[in-house]
Design a protein around this motif. Structure first.
Motif, mmCIF file in Angstrom:
data_model
loop_
_atom_site.group_PDB
_atom_site.id
_atom_site.type_symbol
_atom_site.label_atom_id
_atom_site.label_comp_id
_atom_site.label_asym_id
_atom_site.label_seq_id
_atom_site.Cartn_x
_atom_site.Cartn_y
_atom_site.Cartn_z
ATOM 1 N N ALA A 25 0.844 -1.205 0.000
ATOM 2 C CA ALA A 25 0.000 0.000 0.000
ATOM 3 C C ALA A 25 0.879 1.255 0.000
ATOM 4 O O ALA A 25 0.605 2.212 -0.713
ATOM 5 N N GLN A 26 1.944 1.211 0.789
ATOM 6 C CA GLN A 26 2.839 2.357 0.872
ATOM 7 C C GLN A 26 3.575 2.575 -0.455
ATOM 8 O O GLN A 26 3.688 3.698 -0.932
ATOM 9 N N GLU A 27 4.027 1.473 -1.042
ATOM 10 C CA GLU A 27 4.795 1.576 -2.271
ATOM 11 C C GLU A 27 3.937 2.075 -3.433
ATOM 12 O O GLU A 27 4.368 2.901 -4.216
ATOM 13 N N ARG A 28 2.680 1.573 -3.526
ATOM 14 C CA ARG A 28 1.843 1.894 -4.679
ATOM 15 C C ARG A 28 1.055 3.184 -4.515
ATOM 16 O O ARG A 28 0.836 3.891 -5.490
ATOM 17 N N GLY A 29 0.558 3.439 -3.319
ATOM 18 C CA GLY A 29 -0.236 4.645 -3.089
ATOM 19 C C GLY A 29 -1.665 4.583 -3.609
ATOM 20 O O GLY A 29 -2.448 5.493 -3.368
ATOM 21 N N ASP A 30 -2.051 3.508 -4.339
ATOM 22 C CA ASP A 30 -3.410 3.470 -4.881
ATOM 23 C C ASP A 30 -4.280 2.414 -4.203
ATOM 24 O O ASP A 30 -5.286 1.986 -4.734
ATOM 25 N N ILE A 31 -3.856 1.970 -3.020
ATOM 26 C CA ILE A 31 -4.686 1.000 -2.293
ATOM 27 C C ILE A 31 -5.540 1.736 -1.260
ATOM 28 O O ILE A 31 -6.736 1.527 -1.178
ATOM 29 N N ALA A 32 -4.910 2.606 -0.486
ATOM 30 C CA ALA A 32 -5.674 3.395 0.485
ATOM 31 C C ALA A 32 -4.998 4.742 0.697
ATOM 32 O O ALA A 32 -3.774 4.844 0.616
ATOM 33 N N ARG A 33 -5.826 5.743 0.982
ATOM 34 C CA ARG A 33 -5.261 7.063 1.280
ATOM 35 C C ARG A 33 -4.514 7.028 2.608
ATOM 36 O O ARG A 33 -3.504 7.683 2.775
ATOM 37 N N GLN A 34 -5.039 6.224 3.532
ATOM 38 C CA GLN A 34 -4.394 6.131 4.840
ATOM 39 C C GLN A 34 -4.410 4.676 5.317
ATOM 40 O O GLN A 34 -5.437 3.994 5.174
#
Ligand code: NAP
Length: 295
Positions: A25-34
């Motif tokens: 999630a951190q690497e992609r940024g398009d899984i969750a805003r937070q």
């Protein structure tokens, strides 16, 4: 970059699997805003803070899930009911509740009775893992090229299932859907029985007389070593898997025991053809896995 799938993703449990999701999630940024991480022990939470793999770390489970549009349980399956009792009243209406547990019938059994109205349950099982545990063990490519099985309940919201499927596709997985009972039978043979055999064979080796045991460890490279890798897995997780997939594991174990006895009988009576046939079947299964890129 695609829009994030979720506003606030809460990972309840952040060991090997939870921290791998957090890293993707951190690497992609398009899984969750937070991404919010919750774990039961202060040490784990402190380590997650040090690693910086979540946007927020929350020691209180109820506070962690509040306002989350997706909550994923990443804890041993035996802990689900207890944790669910704590978080259920705080789950947001319309939220998706998913998990990564290795057994699925037990998830339905333990979560459905406590599921609040308007919360969508989408059980999932990423077929990826290692023998290591804890937040340091995770890595972002863990799910790449691996299957993730979803076991949505009959009549459940297809949109929620599709969002969970998309989460796993963004983690690099191929998504398959099946019912919980089929899932439990399949994993009993592909994962739970092999672990049972590995734990047993290590126990048998350990029971040998001192002198033989030493020799086993010394010459382990001839096959035993592969079993020891599997047998190094987490105690809590595997105790819960066996206790929560009882019927399917016992069924597969009975079939395996029969087949192993037939093999032993063939050795006793010098039935070379039977033995060759078994070895050939093993080799062809291995070739099949290599062709499917699952080896
Ligand atoms: P792990 O690395 O051992 O992490 C377990 C997490 O669950 C930690 O955050 C731990 O918290 C928490 N936890 C443990 N016992 C708990 C309890 N009784 N109550 C509340 N929280 C508890 O485990 P994992 O390998 O990520 O496995 C998590 C889930 O994924 C399991 O259901 C497992 O069946 C499934 N799974 C595992 C694999 C695999 O190969 N490992 C593969 C696919 C699916 P603390 O650290 O704070 O104690």
């Amino acid at each position: 970059m695609a829009e994030p799938l979720f506003e606030r993703l809460c990972l309840v449990g952040i060991g090997l699997i939870g921290s791998s999701i957090a890293r993707v999630a951190q690497e992609r940024g398009d899984i969750a805003r937070q991404v919010v991480a919750h774990s039961r022990r202060a040490e784990t939470l402190a380590r997650v803070r040090e690693l910086g793999i979540a946007d927020a770390v929350e020691a209180d489970a109820a506070r962690a899930v509040r306002g989350a549009d997706c909550v994923i349980l990443c804890i041993p399956v035996g802990a689900y009911a207890g944790v669910m009792r704590v978080i259920a009243p705080h789950l947001m209406p319309g939220a998706i509740l998913s998990d990564v547990g290795s057994t699925k019938g037990s998830v339905v059994r333990d979560l459905v009775p406590l599921l609040p109205e308007g919360v969508h349950l989408v059980p999932a099982h990423p077929m990826a893992g290692t023998e290591h545990s804890g937040p340091d063990a995770g890595f972002p490519t863990l799910f790449q090229g691996r299957y993730c099985i979803l076991t949505p309940l009959p009549g459940s919201d297809p949109e929620a299932a599709e969002k969970v499927a998309e989460l796993w596709r963004r983690c690099g997985s191929m998504v398959e859907t099946m019912d919980a009972a089929t899932h439990d039978k399949v994993v009993a043979i592909v994962s739970h029985l092999p672990h049972l055999i590995a734990f047993t064979i290590c126990g048998t080796a350990d029971d040998l007389a001192e002198e033989t045991r030493e020799a086993v460890l010394k010459f382990a490279a001839s096959g035993f070593r592969d079993f020891t890798r599997i047998a190094a897995s987490d105690v809590d997780m595997w105790r819960d898997v066996f206790l929560n997939n009882r019927e399917a594991v016992l069924e597969m174990l009975a079939r395996f025991t029969e087949d192993a006895q037939a093999f032993g009988r063939a050795i006793r009576w010098g039935q070379a053809e039977f033995i060759e046939d078994r070895i050939r079947r093993g080799r062809s299964i291995r070739r099949g896995l290599i062709e499917r890129k699952q080896a």
